[in-house]
Design a protein around this motif. Sequence first.
Motif, mmCIF file in Angstrom:
data_model
loop_
_atom_site.group_PDB
_atom_site.id
_atom_site.type_symbol
_atom_site.label_atom_id
_atom_site.label_comp_id
_atom_site.label_asym_id
_atom_site.label_seq_id
_atom_site.Cartn_x
_atom_site.Cartn_y
_atom_site.Cartn_z
ATOM 1 N N HIS A 1 -46.571 67.780 67.176
ATOM 2 C CA HIS A 1 -46.674 68.375 65.838
ATOM 3 C C HIS A 1 -45.347 68.979 65.403
ATOM 4 O O HIS A 1 -44.972 68.909 64.225
ATOM 5 C CB HIS A 1 -47.776 69.435 65.829
ATOM 6 C CG HIS A 1 -48.110 69.927 64.460
ATOM 7 N ND1 HIS A 1 -47.596 71.093 63.937
ATOM 8 C CD2 HIS A 1 -48.905 69.397 63.480
ATOM 9 C CE1 HIS A 1 -48.051 71.262 62.724
ATOM 10 N NE2 HIS A 1 -48.836 70.261 62.418
ATOM 11 N N THR A 2 -44.607 69.570 66.332
ATOM 12 C CA THR A 2 -43.300 70.135 65.993
ATOM 13 C C THR A 2 -42.321 69.034 65.614
ATOM 14 O O THR A 2 -41.514 69.203 64.690
ATOM 15 C CB THR A 2 -42.750 70.948 67.176
ATOM 16 O OG1 THR A 2 -43.696 71.951 67.532
ATOM 17 C CG2 THR A 2 -41.427 71.614 66.814
ATOM 18 N N VAL A 3 -42.361 67.892 66.293
ATOM 19 C CA VAL A 3 -41.500 66.758 65.935
ATOM 20 C C VAL A 3 -41.766 66.321 64.498
ATOM 21 O O VAL A 3 -40.846 66.113 63.702
ATOM 22 C CB VAL A 3 -41.720 65.577 66.909
ATOM 23 C CG1 VAL A 3 -40.989 64.332 66.408
ATOM 24 C CG2 VAL A 3 -41.240 65.940 68.307
ATOM 25 N N VAL A 4 -43.042 66.198 64.147
ATOM 26 C CA VAL A 4 -43.397 65.782 62.792
ATOM 27 C C VAL A 4 -42.966 66.841 61.781
ATOM 28 O O VAL A 4 -42.370 66.533 60.735
ATOM 29 C CB VAL A 4 -44.914 65.521 62.689
ATOM 30 C CG1 VAL A 4 -45.316 65.222 61.244
ATOM 31 C CG2 VAL A 4 -45.311 64.367 63.606
ATOM 32 N N ARG A 5 -43.222 68.118 62.076
ATOM 33 C CA ARG A 5 -42.903 69.201 61.154
ATOM 34 C C ARG A 5 -41.400 69.354 60.949
ATOM 35 O O ARG A 5 -40.928 69.558 59.840
ATOM 36 C CB ARG A 5 -43.482 70.509 61.678
ATOM 37 C CG ARG A 5 -43.398 71.674 60.697
ATOM 38 C CD ARG A 5 -43.926 72.947 61.344
ATOM 39 N NE ARG A 5 -43.059 73.372 62.421
ATOM 40 C CZ ARG A 5 -43.459 74.035 63.488
ATOM 41 N NH1 ARG A 5 -44.739 74.315 63.658
ATOM 42 N NH2 ARG A 5 -42.604 74.412 64.421
ATOM 43 N N LEU B 1 -45.023 57.241 66.002
ATOM 44 C CA LEU B 1 -43.759 57.392 65.271
ATOM 45 C C LEU B 1 -43.031 56.064 65.203
ATOM 46 O O LEU B 1 -43.074 55.268 66.136
ATOM 47 C CB LEU B 1 -42.851 58.422 65.956
ATOM 48 C CG LEU B 1 -43.400 59.841 66.138
ATOM 49 C CD1 LEU B 1 -42.447 60.659 66.990
ATOM 50 C CD2 LEU B 1 -43.608 60.509 64.783
ATOM 51 N N ARG B 2 -42.341 55.836 64.081
ATOM 52 C CA ARG B 2 -41.420 54.714 63.961
ATOM 53 C C ARG B 2 -40.017 55.246 64.147
ATOM 54 O O ARG B 2 -39.588 56.128 63.421
ATOM 55 C CB ARG B 2 -41.542 54.044 62.587
ATOM 56 C CG ARG B 2 -42.876 53.374 62.330
ATOM 57 C CD ARG B 2 -42.818 52.548 61.049
ATOM 58 N NE ARG B 2 -44.115 52.001 60.713
ATOM 59 C CZ ARG B 2 -44.998 52.592 59.912
ATOM 60 N NH1 ARG B 2 -44.689 53.757 59.388
ATOM 61 N NH2 ARG B 2 -46.149 52.042 59.648
ATOM 62 N N ARG B 3 -39.287 54.727 65.104
ATOM 63 C CA ARG B 3 -37.959 55.229 65.422
ATOM 64 C C ARG B 3 -36.914 54.164 65.134
ATOM 65 O O ARG B 3 -37.103 52.995 65.430
ATOM 66 C CB ARG B 3 -37.878 55.625 66.896
ATOM 67 C CG ARG B 3 -38.969 56.576 67.384
ATOM 68 C CD ARG B 3 -39.053 56.486 68.897
ATOM 69 N NE ARG B 3 -40.028 57.377 69.504
ATOM 70 C CZ ARG B 3 -41.319 57.106 69.626
ATOM 71 N NH1 ARG B 3 -41.812 55.969 69.143
ATOM 72 N NH2 ARG B 3 -42.136 57.963 70.216
ATOM 73 N N THR B 4 -35.808 54.579 64.544
ATOM 74 C CA THR B 4 -34.604 53.756 64.450
ATOM 75 C C THR B 4 -33.453 54.595 64.987
ATOM 76 O O THR B 4 -33.631 55.756 65.349
ATOM 77 C CB THR B 4 -34.309 53.338 62.996
ATOM 78 O OG1 THR B 4 -33.893 54.492 62.245
ATOM 79 C CG2 THR B 4 -35.543 52.726 62.333
ATOM 80 N N THR B 5 -32.271 54.027 65.026
ATOM 81 C CA THR B 5 -31.119 54.790 65.516
ATOM 82 C C THR B 5 -30.749 55.919 64.578
ATOM 83 O O THR B 5 -30.056 56.853 64.978
ATOM 84 C CB THR B 5 -29.902 53.864 65.693
ATOM 85 O OG1 THR B 5 -29.632 53.211 64.442
ATOM 86 C CG2 THR B 5 -30.172 52.824 66.776
ATOM 87 N N THR C 1 -46.173 56.994 61.725
ATOM 88 C CA THR C 1 -47.073 55.913 61.351
ATOM 89 C C THR C 1 -48.305 56.526 60.673
ATOM 90 O O THR C 1 -48.469 57.752 60.641
ATOM 91 C CB THR C 1 -47.507 55.121 62.596
ATOM 92 O OG1 THR C 1 -48.234 56.017 63.459
ATOM 93 C CG2 THR C 1 -46.305 54.560 63.340
ATOM 94 N N ASP C 2 -49.163 55.679 60.144
ATOM 95 C CA ASP C 2 -50.414 56.194 59.575
ATOM 96 C C ASP C 2 -51.204 56.966 60.628
ATOM 97 O O ASP C 2 -51.789 58.020 60.356
ATOM 98 C CB ASP C 2 -51.263 55.041 59.037
ATOM 99 C CG ASP C 2 -50.672 54.429 57.782
ATOM 100 O OD1 ASP C 2 -49.777 55.065 57.195
ATOM 101 O OD2 ASP C 2 -51.098 53.325 57.408
#
Length: 316
Positions: free
Chosen positions: A29-33, A67-71, A77-78
């Motif tokens: 949740h902290t990553v998203v926030r 999560l969708r990660r790029t460099t 994600t939904d």
Amino acid sequence: MFSVTTHQFSNTVFSMKNSESLDDLAIFHTVVREGGFRAAARRLGLAPSKVSTTVARMEAALGVSLLRRTTRSMATTDAGRALADRIGPLLAGLDAARAEVAETADSVRGRLKLNVPGAVMPGVLPSLLAAFHGRHPEVEVEIVVENGIVDIVEAGCDAGIRYDEVLAQDMVSIPIGPRTQQIALAAAPDYLEARGTPAAPRELTEHQAIRYRLPDGPLLAWHLVEGGRIVTAEPISRLILGVNAIDTGLGFARAGIGIIATFRNWLEKDLANGDLMPVLPENWPARGGPRLYYPSRHAPRPLRAFIEVCQNHHDG
């Protein structure tokens, strides 16, 4: 497009190991926030690799990509957004429960990290921190001095101190220290004897000045009151100091280098003993004092204790 139901998430989340699920959910949740692994790691005091590994372990346990990660970027994600929305209120409730339990403790413990400009270091914070430590001696206080605009959450600080014009709109703020401050001009007697005392703001263009430069480049303007309106004076910049050295300017003014513009309360001792003389005192402007600002959500106990001290410590 992937979709997930509340029932699916409830079954899947609670199938995770009970010893890990609560901490893992909080980290996710902290990553998203915070919008990324590094920002979340700074907020939580963890290594970025620990945060990334935790989310990867959750995705493996849940069997879905969160999560969708790029460099260069990260997005939910939904499924990740649905999970974050569902667990947010639950985690907030746990934080509130902890806070209620902590309120019953006899003393406040922990750490308080403040991000402040140099201008508040000598005149505002000493008496406040003395009062705070007198009431809460077990709290460790760390002060980070920065003069630019700072995202205190990104910087890993609990609260910051700034003036109204640079406060973030999504922050709560309260007055701290003097409610108003006057900007005063002063110079050494030897300087005024040699160059004369200006009688009007326009005469400052003929005078040497000690000026301050902001981190992003411009000099701090000299604003004065004349005829009921604000005018800007442009003296000769003889010495320019970075605002990080704002409390050193008085020494140069006492040495006779030029006129200085600074907070009036910083000048009181020099004016009283004659080391400096007031310049154009009838034209000195006033401004609002500094403010303590912090996120509205879940202030930790040391910060709430510091807020209480600030609210009870009226100055000026």
